[in-house]
Design an enzyme around this catalytic site. Structure first.
Site, PDB file in Angstrom:
ATOM      1  N   ILE A  67       4.816  35.654   9.364  1.00 22.96           N
ATOM      2  CA  ILE A  67       5.846  35.878  10.373  1.00 22.96           C
ATOM      3  C   ILE A  67       5.194  36.182  11.714  1.00 22.96           C
ATOM      4  CG2 ILE A  67       7.605  36.619   8.732  1.00 22.96           C
ATOM      5  CD1 ILE A  67       6.851  39.443   9.144  1.00 22.96           C
ATOM      6  N   PRO A  68       5.939  36.035  12.815  1.00 25.02           N
ATOM      7  CA  PRO A  68       5.351  36.234  14.139  1.00 25.02           C
ATOM      8  C   PRO A  68       4.760  37.629  14.292  1.00 25.02           C
ATOM      9  CG  PRO A  68       7.488  35.173  14.322  1.00 25.02           C
ATOM     10  CD  PRO A  68       7.344  35.595  12.889  1.00 25.02           C
ATOM     11  N   ASN A  95      -0.866  35.949  13.414  1.00 27.38           N
ATOM     12  CA  ASN A  95      -1.855  36.212  14.460  1.00 27.38           C
ATOM     13  C   ASN A  95      -1.706  37.621  15.017  1.00 27.38           C
ATOM     14  OD1 ASN A  95      -3.724  34.162  14.801  1.00 27.38           O
ATOM     15  ND2 ASN A  95      -2.383  32.921  16.079  1.00 27.38           N
ATOM     16  N   LYS A 169     -10.431  35.809  13.887  1.00 27.03           N
ATOM     17  CA  LYS A 169      -9.471  34.780  14.312  1.00 27.03           C
ATOM     18  C   LYS A 169      -9.193  34.873  15.803  1.00 27.03           C
ATOM     19  CE  LYS A 169      -6.414  31.460  13.810  1.00 27.03           C
ATOM     20  NZ  LYS A 169      -5.500  31.537  14.948  1.00 27.03           N
ATOM     21  N   HIS A 172     -12.054  33.243  17.429  1.00 29.44           N
ATOM     22  CA  HIS A 172     -11.878  31.803  17.133  1.00 29.44           C
ATOM     23  C   HIS A 172     -10.963  31.161  18.163  1.00 29.44           C
ATOM     24  CE1 HIS A 172      -9.137  28.738  15.493  1.00 29.44           C
ATOM     25  NE2 HIS A 172     -10.131  28.301  14.749  1.00 29.44           N
ATOM     26  N   ASN A 173      -9.842  31.810  18.464  1.00 28.29           N
ATOM     27  CA  ASN A 173      -8.895  31.230  19.410  1.00 28.29           C
ATOM     28  C   ASN A 173      -9.455  31.221  20.826  1.00 28.29           C
ATOM     29  OD1 ASN A 173      -7.261  31.097  17.173  1.00 28.29           O
ATOM     30  ND2 ASN A 173      -5.446  31.857  18.198  1.00 28.29           N
ATOM     31  N   GLU A 176     -11.558  28.281  20.904  1.00 29.41           N
ATOM     32  CA  GLU A 176     -10.671  27.114  20.943  1.00 29.41           C
ATOM     33  C   GLU A 176     -10.213  26.837  22.381  1.00 29.41           C
ATOM     34  OE1 GLU A 176      -6.167  27.081  19.777  1.00 29.41           O
ATOM     35  OE2 GLU A 176      -7.360  26.854  17.951  1.00 29.41           O
ATOM     36  N   TYR A 177      -9.828  27.889  23.104  1.00 27.23           N
ATOM     37  CA  TYR A 177      -9.416  27.724  24.505  1.00 27.23           C
ATOM     38  C   TYR A 177     -10.525  27.040  25.306  1.00 27.23           C
ATOM     39  CZ  TYR A 177      -5.356  30.955  24.268  1.00 27.23           C
ATOM     40  OH  TYR A 177      -4.157  31.571  23.997  1.00 27.23           O
TER      41      TYR A 177
END
Length: 306
Positions: A67-68, A95, A169, A172-173, A176-177
């Site tokens: 879920i968010p 996240n 994570k 990681h993001n 990714e950016y």
């Protein structure tokens, strides 16, 4: 293994599908009755409330939350907690901020695992990459579940104590950016450079043996083939969550320089300054990043007014 899955959006449905396919006994709940019905069609046992889900699960409960991040996680835990003990396991696959995961683990009666999840809807076929934090015994017990949801045994690992999964994570993001920004800038130079190039052909060629080959580069090729070499009406507006911001904030706190990640984040903020459709004459690199978000996450593509 019996497992309750709470949250049946795009990612949650993939979790259910992969687990059912692997032979696990899944009980599924979402506030959206249609999403629950979809999970039931896949082969899960539907639950019309959290209470029903808890009643359906056995005495020892294993729960996966998809879920968010934020208040929704806390609200769900508030409803679940009275029925849980330290022998029960909760996995937060969203996240969440790593500090929120630490707080939740400290206040929960259940054993808490924070699970960073990467792969997007493409994981429906390939499986996700799972970065997991928490107690070793809980991780070990859920290895069959992680094997089913991930790409296999190599697609998941215990990163360390509670918080470490979402911490990894988060970084990681941030990476990714920066990668999306770098590919975007390279294709912007090619698009405005000396030659009339087929950018889809460039991406395909680079992705076959070149040092910079990657899944993101495959998605660049997909974008140019679907939208055209000029990316059509794809706007230079880049939406996104908070993980890149969290990465930069953590880097400042730890006094670690991350100039590329910071600049990629700044480009995203700059793209939003002109509104939801961006600057009609804006950066090609931003338009690439906008379209890449659809490629891996099926996020809505902001488009320019024609």
């Amino acid at each position: 293994m019996q497992l309750g899955v709470v949250g049946l959006g795009r990612m949650g449905q993939i979790v259910v599908d992969r687990l059912v396919t692997a032979g696990h006994d899944i009980v599924a709940f979402d506030l959206d009755a249609e999403a629950v019905a979809t999970a039931a069609d896949i082969g899960a046992t539907p639950a019309d409330s959290l209470d029903t889900l808890l009643d359906t699960l056995g005495e020892t409960k294993r729960l996966w939350l998809m879920i968010p991040a934020g208040e929704a996680v806390d609200a769900t835990l508030t409803q679940l907690e009275p029925s849980l003990t330290e022998t029960d396991i909760i996995v937060d696959g969203g996240n969440s901020h790593f500090e929120a995961s630490i707080r939740r683990a400290e206040t929960s009666d259940a054993t808490y695992l924070d699970c960073g999840t990467s792969g997007g809807p493409a994981g429906a076929e390939l499986g996700f990459s799972l970065m997991i934090g928490g107690q070793q015994w809980a991780y070990d017990e859920l290895i069959p579940v992680f094997d089913a949801i991930a790409t296999g045994p190599d697609g998941h690992d215990r990163m360390g104590p509670v918080g470490s999964g979402h911490y990894v994570k988060m970084v990681h993001n941030g990476v990714e950016y920066a990668l999306m920004q770098t590919y975007g800038e390279g294709f912007e130079l090619l698009a405005n450079g000396r030659y009339d190039l087929d950018l889809a052909a460039v991406a395909r060629t680079w992705n076959n043996g070149a040092v910079i080959r990657s899944w993101l580069l495959e998605l660049c090729e997909e974008a140019f083939r679907a939208e055209g070499v000029d990316l059509g009406n794809v706007a230079d507006y880049i939406a996104g969550g908070s993980t890149g911001t969290w990465t930069v904030q953590e880097a400042l706190e730890q006094e670690v320089p991350v100039p590329l990640i910071y600049q990629a984040l700044a480009e995203r903020f700059g793209s939003r300054a002109t509104g939801a459709t961006g600057d009609p004459d804006g950066r090609f690199s931003r338009r690439v990043a906008n379209r890449l978000r659809y490629g891996f996450g099926r996020h809505d593509v902001a488009r320019r007014d024609e």
